[in-house]
Design a protein around this motif. Structure first.
Motif, PDB file in Angstrom:
ATOM      1  N   ILE A  61      37.436  31.013  17.503  1.00 12.71           N
ATOM      2  CA  ILE A  61      36.003  30.754  17.385  1.00 12.71           C
ATOM      3  C   ILE A  61      35.641  30.296  15.984  1.00 12.71           C
ATOM      4  CG2 ILE A  61      33.735  31.874  17.384  1.00 12.71           C
ATOM      5  CD1 ILE A  61      34.899  33.762  19.601  1.00 12.71           C
ATOM      6  N   GLU A  62      36.053  31.053  14.986  1.00 14.62           N
ATOM      7  CA  GLU A  62      35.596  30.787  13.625  1.00 14.62           C
ATOM      8  C   GLU A  62      36.261  29.573  13.003  1.00 14.62           C
ATOM      9  OE1 GLU A  62      36.558  34.515  11.946  1.00 14.62           O
ATOM     10  OE2 GLU A  62      38.657  34.042  11.575  1.00 14.62           O
ATOM     11  N   ASN A  63      37.428  29.190  13.544  1.00 15.72           N
ATOM     12  CA  ASN A  63      38.150  28.039  12.994  1.00 15.72           C
ATOM     13  C   ASN A  63      38.082  26.804  13.885  1.00 15.72           C
ATOM     14  OD1 ASN A  63      39.315  29.179  10.505  1.00 15.72           O
ATOM     15  ND2 ASN A  63      40.318  30.583  11.934  1.00 15.72           N
ATOM     16  N   LEU A  64      37.331  26.886  14.992  1.00 16.72           N
ATOM     17  CA  LEU A  64      37.225  25.764  15.923  1.00 16.72           C
ATOM     18  C   LEU A  64      38.615  25.208  16.218  1.00 16.72           C
ATOM     19  CD1 LEU A  64      34.070  24.024  14.412  1.00 16.72           C
ATOM     20  CD2 LEU A  64      34.171  25.677  16.294  1.00 16.72           C
ATOM     21  N   ALA A  65      39.473  26.088  16.715  1.00 18.35           N
ATOM     22  CA  ALA A  65      40.878  25.756  16.940  1.00 18.35           C
ATOM     23  C   ALA A  65      41.348  26.362  18.253  1.00 18.35           C
ATOM     24  CB  ALA A  65      41.738  26.287  15.789  1.00 18.35           C
ATOM     25  N   PRO A  84      30.781  20.869   5.368  1.00 17.31           N
ATOM     26  CA  PRO A  84      29.828  21.194   4.299  1.00 17.31           C
ATOM     27  C   PRO A  84      28.559  21.892   4.763  1.00 17.31           C
ATOM     28  CG  PRO A  84      29.857  18.828   4.741  1.00 17.31           C
ATOM     29  CD  PRO A  84      30.992  19.411   5.503  1.00 17.31           C
ATOM     30  N   GLN A  85      28.250  21.828   6.056  1.00 14.37           N
ATOM     31  CA  GLN A  85      27.069  22.558   6.509  1.00 14.37           C
ATOM     32  C   GLN A  85      27.250  24.070   6.331  1.00 14.37           C
ATOM     33  OE1 GLN A  85      26.052  22.346  10.702  1.00 14.37           O
ATOM     34  NE2 GLN A  85      23.914  22.905  10.310  1.00 14.37           N
ATOM     35  N   TRP A  86      28.488  24.536   6.499  1.00 11.64           N
ATOM     36  CA  TRP A  86      28.762  25.971   6.450  1.00 11.64           C
ATOM     37  C   TRP A  86      29.564  26.397   5.224  1.00 11.64           C
ATOM     38  CZ3 TRP A  86      26.647  29.374   9.860  1.00 11.64           C
ATOM     39  CH2 TRP A  86      26.075  28.842  11.027  1.00 11.64           C
ATOM     40  N   GLN A  87      30.469  25.574   4.780  1.00 13.41           N
ATOM     41  CA  GLN A  87      31.385  25.979   3.709  1.00 13.41           C
ATOM     42  C   GLN A  87      30.725  25.849   2.337  1.00 13.41           C
ATOM     43  OE1 GLN A  87      34.600  27.259   4.119  1.00 13.41           O
ATOM     44  NE2 GLN A  87      33.904  27.367   6.239  1.00 13.41           N
ATOM     45  N   ARG A  88      30.860  26.889   1.513  1.00 11.66           N
ATOM     46  CA  ARG A  88      30.359  26.870   0.132  1.00 11.66           C
ATOM     47  C   ARG A  88      31.466  27.326  -0.814  1.00 11.66           C
ATOM     48  NH1 ARG A  88      24.745  29.384  -1.155  1.00 11.66           N
ATOM     49  NH2 ARG A  88      25.215  28.089  -2.993  1.00 11.66           N
ATOM     50  N   PRO A  89      32.444  26.477  -1.051  1.00  9.37           N
ATOM     51  CA  PRO A  89      33.596  26.891  -1.868  1.00  9.37           C
ATOM     52  C   PRO A  89      33.236  27.298  -3.278  1.00  9.37           C
ATOM     53  CG  PRO A  89      33.639  24.522  -1.428  1.00  9.37           C
ATOM     54  CD  PRO A  89      32.592  25.104  -0.543  1.00  9.37           C
ATOM     55  N   GLU A  90      32.084  26.854  -3.782  1.00  8.21           N
ATOM     56  CA  GLU A  90      31.686  27.258  -5.133  1.00  8.21           C
ATOM     57  C   GLU A  90      31.382  28.752  -5.218  1.00  8.21           C
ATOM     58  OE1 GLU A  90      27.792  26.197  -3.057  1.00  8.21           O
ATOM     59  OE2 GLU A  90      29.882  25.512  -3.041  1.00  8.21           O
ATOM     60  N   LEU A  91      31.238  29.422  -4.075  1.00 15.74           N
ATOM     61  CA  LEU A  91      30.951  30.862  -4.058  1.00 15.74           C
ATOM     62  C   LEU A  91      32.193  31.707  -3.831  1.00 15.74           C
ATOM     63  CD1 LEU A  91      27.656  31.027  -1.943  1.00 15.74           C
ATOM     64  CD2 LEU A  91      27.908  30.938  -4.427  1.00 15.74           C
ATOM     65  N   LEU A 104      33.436  19.356  17.933  1.00 12.40           N
ATOM     66  CA  LEU A 104      32.778  20.507  17.320  1.00 12.40           C
ATOM     67  C   LEU A 104      32.956  20.519  15.806  1.00 12.40           C
ATOM     68  CD1 LEU A 104      33.808  23.228  19.917  1.00 12.40           C
ATOM     69  CD2 LEU A 104      31.464  22.464  19.479  1.00 12.40           C
ATOM     70  N   ARG A 105      34.115  20.121  15.344  1.00 15.31           N
ATOM     71  CA  ARG A 105      34.371  20.104  13.905  1.00 15.31           C
ATOM     72  C   ARG A 105      33.586  18.994  13.191  1.00 15.31           C
ATOM     73  NH1 ARG A 105      40.752  21.401  12.538  1.00 15.31           N
ATOM     74  NH2 ARG A 105      40.752  23.540  13.328  1.00 15.31           N
ATOM     75  N   SER A 106      33.339  17.913  13.885  1.00 14.19           N
ATOM     76  CA  SER A 106      32.753  16.745  13.228  1.00 14.19           C
ATOM     77  C   SER A 106      31.233  16.688  13.323  1.00 14.19           C
ATOM     78  CB  SER A 106      33.339  15.463  13.833  1.00 14.19           C
ATOM     79  OG  SER A 106      32.961  15.329  15.199  1.00 14.19           O
TER      80      SER A 106
END
Length: 285
Positions: A191-195, A264-271, A242-244
């Motif tokens: 679910i969380e990795n769309l895999a 980028p809608q969900w991922q915030r690597p700067e945090l 789903l990923r795109s």
């Protein structure tokens, strides 16, 4: 485009007799090819060996069988490091249909040493690996992981962020009281990795409860608790869509999972340093 994954939950030959698993595995590969499978997934440490010093290496036979029958074979073994110290990596491999050297993933989590000594099955001093390789195939990108690494979401996420669309996560033996949480987490990783996440385990007798699954992000496609062989039809088209795409108002009317979770809608690597803070350096005097 759809393709097929064969999932084998075998009655395994126990340590000491485990070399016999190779012949069984080759028969399963032949059957999978006959049923049109493009991948076949075996459990952790199957065909073996389970113990150091390592008494055999199943890799040449598995590579040969995968090439002969033109499919990808995911299997488990140990990779000796030092015979005297009984140290080894625990490895999930993927043999290719063209006979090239197999893909390898050395289990990374938890910290070693761990439970691969002192029990009735494994007996070796486990050394963790340090990499999360992802492997290209003609059908999609494959990530390999192992067993209770399902409890470490960072492992599957590392593979997904590197592009893995199918994550094979074979497991060892009967889960006992862990069974329900383990089952839940296999689907959660999908679910969380769309895999697509695939798992299976060894059974040593029919009284044990297995956990073979093929989980997609929106539904469980297959599961079995008994000794079994199944060929499951899968597609990556929905996963790639789903990923795109992005989660929007009204998306829940059409999708059973959030879209764009790796983007980028969900991922915030700067945090991410705040999620897992590093020790601060001492100020210079």
């Amino acid at each position: 485009m759809t393709f097929r994954i064969a999932v084998v939950q075998p009655i395994a030959h126990q340590p000491g007799k485990d070399q016999a698993n190779i012949a069984d595995a080759i028969r399963h590969i032949e059957r999978a090819a006959g049923e049109g499978a493009h991948f076949i997934c075996f459990p952790e440490t199957y065909p073996g060996p389970w113990r150091m010093p390592s008494s055999f290496d199943p890799t040449p036979a598995m590579v040969e069988a995968a090439a002969k029958h033109k499919l990808h074979a995911v299997f488990g073994t140990i990779e000796p490091i030092d015979a005297k110290a009984a140290t080894a990596y625990n490895v999930i491999c993927m043999a290719y249909p063209d006979g090239r050297p197999p893909a390898r993933y050395q289990r990374t989590h938890p910290n070693g040493p761990w439970i691969y000594t002192g029990g009735t099955a494994w007996e070796f001093q486990w050394v963790p690996g340090n990499d999360f390789p992802v492997f290209d195939t003609a059908l999609g990108k494959v990530g390999l992981a192992m067993c209770s690494e399902v409890y470490m979401p960072e492992v599957s996420r590392a593979l997904a962020l590197r592009g893995a669309e199918i994550i094979f996560m074979p497991a060892g033996t009967d889960k006992n009281k862990l069974w329900a949480t383990w089952r839940t987490l296999i689907w959660a990783r999908a679910i969380e990795n769309l895999a697509i996440v695939v798992t299976t385990q060894n059974l040593f007798h029919h009284g044990e409860r297995g956990l073979a699954m093929v989980a997609g992000p929106e539904e469980i496609l297959y599961e079995s608790t008994i000794a079994s062989f199944a060929t499951v039809e899968v597609s990556l088209e929905r996963i790639r869509f789903l990923r795109s795409t992005r989660d929007e108002v009204g998306s829940s009317a059409q999708f059973a999972v959030k879209q764009g979770l790796l983007g980028p809608q969900w991922q915030r690597p700067e945090l991410y340093d705040l999620i897992y803070p590093r020790p601060r350096r001492e100020a210079a005097e």
